[in-house]
Design a protein around this motif. Structure first.
Motif, PDB file in Angstrom:
ATOM      1  N   ILE A 141       0.733  -1.237  -0.060  1.00  0.00           N
ATOM      2  CA  ILE A 141      -0.033   0.054   0.045  1.00  0.00           C
ATOM      3  C   ILE A 141       0.805   1.219   0.126  1.00  0.00           C
ATOM      4  CG2 ILE A 141      -2.054  -1.101   1.118  1.00  0.00           C
ATOM      5  CD1 ILE A 141      -1.162   0.301   3.660  1.00  0.00           C
ATOM      6  N   VAL A 142       2.179   0.829   0.448  1.00  0.00           N
ATOM      7  CA  VAL A 142       3.157   2.428   0.359  1.00  0.00           C
ATOM      8  C   VAL A 142       3.275   2.530  -1.112  1.00  0.00           C
ATOM      9  CG1 VAL A 142       5.517   2.992   0.958  1.00  0.00           C
ATOM     10  CG2 VAL A 142       3.786   1.884   2.588  1.00  0.00           C
ATOM     11  N   ASP A 143       3.827   1.420  -1.790  1.00  0.00           N
ATOM     12  CA  ASP A 143       3.932   1.413  -3.206  1.00  0.00           C
ATOM     13  C   ASP A 143       2.489   1.845  -4.449  1.00  0.00           C
ATOM     14  OD1 ASP A 143       6.543   0.389  -2.576  1.00  0.00           O
ATOM     15  OD2 ASP A 143       5.900  -1.461  -2.991  1.00  0.00           O
ATOM     16  N   ASP A 144       1.410   1.426  -3.683  1.00  0.00           N
ATOM     17  CA  ASP A 144       0.356   1.798  -4.386  1.00  0.00           C
ATOM     18  C   ASP A 144      -0.717   2.018  -3.477  1.00  0.00           C
ATOM     19  OD1 ASP A 144      -1.769   2.259  -6.356  1.00  0.00           O
ATOM     20  OD2 ASP A 144      -1.913   0.067  -7.142  1.00  0.00           O
ATOM     21  N   PRO A 145      -0.974   3.369  -2.964  1.00  0.00           N
ATOM     22  CA  PRO A 145      -1.784   3.574  -2.118  1.00  0.00           C
ATOM     23  C   PRO A 145      -3.465   3.664  -2.591  1.00  0.00           C
ATOM     24  CG  PRO A 145      -0.146   5.096  -2.201  1.00  0.00           C
ATOM     25  CD  PRO A 145      -0.043   4.393  -3.196  1.00  0.00           C
ATOM     26  N   SER A 146      -3.532   3.504  -3.835  1.00  0.00           N
ATOM     27  CA  SER A 146      -4.993   3.478  -4.431  1.00  0.00           C
ATOM     28  C   SER A 146      -5.538   2.028  -3.973  1.00  0.00           C
ATOM     29  CB  SER A 146      -4.976   3.424  -5.742  1.00  0.00           C
ATOM     30  OG  SER A 146      -4.351   2.477  -6.518  1.00  0.00           O
ATOM     31  N   LYS A 147      -4.715   0.986  -3.592  1.00  0.00           N
ATOM     32  CA  LYS A 147      -5.058  -0.164  -3.200  1.00  0.00           C
ATOM     33  C   LYS A 147      -5.949   0.135  -1.881  1.00  0.00           C
ATOM     34  CE  LYS A 147      -1.778  -3.664  -4.342  1.00  0.00           C
ATOM     35  NZ  LYS A 147      -0.974  -4.585  -4.057  1.00  0.00           N
ATOM     36  N   ILE A 148      -5.834   1.029  -0.983  1.00  0.00           N
ATOM     37  CA  ILE A 148      -6.428   1.348   0.111  1.00  0.00           C
ATOM     38  C   ILE A 148      -7.902   1.572  -0.155  1.00  0.00           C
ATOM     39  CG2 ILE A 148      -6.586   2.569   2.650  1.00  0.00           C
ATOM     40  CD1 ILE A 148      -3.592   3.276   2.050  1.00  0.00           C
ATOM     41  N   ASN A 149      -8.027   2.298  -1.269  1.00  0.00           N
ATOM     42  CA  ASN A 149      -9.655   2.655  -1.700  1.00  0.00           C
ATOM     43  C   ASN A 149     -10.192   1.524  -2.587  1.00  0.00           C
ATOM     44  OD1 ASN A 149      -8.143   5.715  -2.512  1.00  0.00           O
ATOM     45  ND2 ASN A 149     -10.020   5.968  -1.421  1.00  0.00           N
ATOM     46  N   SER A 150      -9.400   0.912  -3.002  1.00  0.00           N
ATOM     47  CA  SER A 150     -10.202  -0.087  -4.006  1.00  0.00           C
ATOM     48  C   SER A 150     -10.687  -1.488  -3.092  1.00  0.00           C
ATOM     49  CB  SER A 150      -9.281  -0.469  -5.185  1.00  0.00           C
ATOM     50  OG  SER A 150      -8.033  -0.971  -4.810  1.00  0.00           O
ATOM     51  N   ASP A 151      -9.820  -1.683  -1.925  1.00  0.00           N
ATOM     52  CA  ASP A 151     -10.024  -2.746  -1.274  1.00  0.00           C
ATOM     53  C   ASP A 151      -9.713  -2.516   0.264  1.00  0.00           C
ATOM     54  OD1 ASP A 151     -10.848  -5.503  -0.469  1.00  0.00           O
ATOM     55  OD2 ASP A 151      -9.077  -6.351  -1.418  1.00  0.00           O
ATOM     56  N   PRO A 152     -10.469  -1.716   1.002  1.00  0.00           N
ATOM     57  CA  PRO A 152      -9.899  -1.441   2.100  1.00  0.00           C
ATOM     58  C   PRO A 152      -9.857  -2.653   3.276  1.00  0.00           C
ATOM     59  CG  PRO A 152     -12.152  -0.520   1.839  1.00  0.00           C
ATOM     60  CD  PRO A 152     -11.504  -0.910   0.378  1.00  0.00           C
ATOM     61  N   GLU A 153     -10.536  -3.644   2.987  1.00  0.00           N
ATOM     62  CA  GLU A 153     -10.827  -4.397   4.251  1.00  0.00           C
ATOM     63  C   GLU A 153      -9.944  -5.615   3.613  1.00  0.00           C
ATOM     64  OE1 GLU A 153     -14.633  -4.982   6.307  1.00  0.00           O
ATOM     65  OE2 GLU A 153     -14.734  -2.648   6.168  1.00  0.00           O
TER      66      GLU A 153
END
Lengths: 126, 369
Positions: free
Chosen positions: A80-92
């Protein structure tokens, strides 16, 4: 795996054995908007319940990420540091932040279940 | 809280609202800031900037002469329908507001920042209000359409706009009503600003959307302008920074540097002798975002400046910032440190804009600065 629990600071937590996985809720990601930066706690460090354990930043602002329980950081999600958008797309899911070796399992009792959390989030909607 | 005439349209396109300069304004729509930003860079986006002030002054050559005493630009030299970027200056050399002034057939139109417009009106009234009619319009909206496809979208609705040159405007018709369009904007893209009657603005914007454009909120407006190296008043410019310190020397007409205007003595001194602090572009070496108020240090831990705007630039795909720094450290590629959450993060001074378009057509598509 245990039931997902939630904190008032909008973190979720699941427990497997003596290890907990922590991330931020879908509701939190919706409030933040597009997440463009994530900072994680250091592996091996000890964190105390409700203390800052990371940072997320959206295009709009920075927010602290708190740990809902105390423990030793045993793993962090560098992806998620490399691709923070992962937090938006799959937070849980893929967007998890860190794993803790739980210090005091009783701290889990202070947290909310999903229904309680979403009721809380709705009542405190800005 | 005030609302613009497009409030219902913003709601229809699922805007998230924020309070901005006394208005309820859309910070973003359903797709979010990053997608809105990219849409503007790759296609076109529509911005509601109706909260900004549209001030009209009526008069001829004498007005031009009187305005020369207020604004540090050569208004006598600009032609009708031409626009210039300028400042309403304070006596100490600071800036009350940054603005766009356009010469019209019967006077001038000045576009002002929302938070400053009432103060600006009072300042101008005090200076020249007895001689001229000054009016801050409340029946006009202001819309911007920006991006490489802006000209094609707008041309379909208002034939002829494509011929406008950068920083030039003209009167057009829409639904039999006059609209005034200038080729300008604040995103670093080609685009237009449209001054249009409140009664027809909603239908006009819907037409732009039908023709392939989409709504963009203030969030993306901020990331776009920052990538373009453009200042935001109240952050990068204020009553205690001069245009020279702001690295906007180009906006002060050379022919006016020895004339009198508010702050002229101070400006003349800085123009000739240089400044002690300068606005610069800053690029953090890591992914850390340095936002407004972050302190800047040299390698020996001396505080040498402050960040005034900072964000993640979606087109740059990394953090960007601008701020004021001790002039000794303002050279491009100078290594500096930014204090973010108690840690010193390495960064470099860099040239602005952070993001530059490869323009296909030389003369027609230009950006400010």
């Amino acid at each position: 795996m245990s039931e997902v629990k939630f904190s008032k600071e909008h973190e979720w937590i699941t427990v497997e054995g003596e290890v907990a996985t922590i991330g931020i809720t879908k509701h939190a990601t919706e409030l933040l908007g597009d997440i463009v930066f994530a900072e994680l706690p250091e592996k091996g460090s000890n964190v105390n319940k409700d203390a800052t354990a990371g940072v997320v930043e959206s295009t709009k602002a920075a927010s602290d990420v708190y740990t809902p329980i105390s423990g030793e950081v045993v793993d962090t999600n560098q992806s998620i540091v490399d691709d923070p958008s992962k937090i938006n797309s799959d937070p849980e899911g893929d967007g998890w932040f860190f794993k803790l070796k739980i210090k005091d399992p009783a701290e889990m009792n202070t947290l909310m279940n999903r229904d309680e959390y979403y009721k809380f989030a709705k009542e405190n909607a800005s | 809280m005030k609302k613009t005439p497009l409030y219902n349209l913003h709601q229809k396109y699922k805007a998230k609202f924020v309070q901005f300069a006394g208005y309820e304004m859309p910070i973003q729509y359903e797709t979010g800031i990053v997608k809105e930003h990219i849409t503007t860079r790759n296609a076109s986006g529509i911005f509601d900037v109706s909260h900004m002030g549209q001030l009209f002054l009526k008069g001829g050559d004498e007005l031009t002469n009187d305005l020369q005493k207020i604004f540090p630009i050569d208004l006598a030299k600009i032609s009708i329908n031409q626009s210039k970027y300028s400042f309403l200056m304070k006596e100490n050399g600071g800036i009350y507001d940054d603005l766009i002034i356009t010469k019209l057939k019967d006077g001038y139109m000045i576009i002002l920042n929302a938070a400053c417009k009432e103060t600006d009106l009072n300042i101008l009234k005090k200076k020249i209000g007895e001689k001229y009619q000054i009016n801050l319009s409340d029946n006009l909206s202001l819309i911007a359409i920006q991006g490489p496809k802006a000209k094609d979208v707008l041309e379909k609705i208002v034939p002829g706009v494509i011929k406008l040159k950068f920083m030039n405007g003209s009167q057009f018709k829409y639904n039999d009503l006059d609209i005034y369009i200038t080729r300008s904007g604040y995103t670093g893209e080609d685009g237009f600003e449209i001054s249009i009657n409140n009664k027809i603005v909603e239908s006009f914007v819907e037409k732009l959307i039908e023709n392939g454009s989409s709504m963009i909120g203030l969030g993306a407006r901020d990331t776009l302008r920052l990538e373009a190296g453009l200042c935001l008043y109240g952050h990068d410019l204020d009553e205690n920074t001069s245009p020279i310190e702001a690295n906007l020397k180009w906006a002060i007409s050379k022919s006016r540097i020895n004339d009198e205007f508010p702050g002229s003595e101070f400006i003349k001194k800085q123009y000739n002798e240089g400044v002690s602090k300068l606005r610069v572009g800053i690029k953090p070496d890591t992914k850390v975002i340095a936002r407004e108020s972050v302190k800047i240090f040299d390698g020996k831990n001396n505080e040498i400046g402050k960040v005034t705007s900072g964000t993640f630039g979606p087109s740059v795909n990394g953090p960007i910032a601008m701020g004021y720094i001790n002039n000794d450290f303002s050279k491009t590629n100078t290594k500096i440190f930014l204090e973010v959450r108690g840690k010193k993060v390495p960064a470099s001074i860099c040239k602005m804009p952070f993001y530059k378009k490869n323009y296909v057509k030389g003369g027609e598509d230009n950006v400010r600065s």
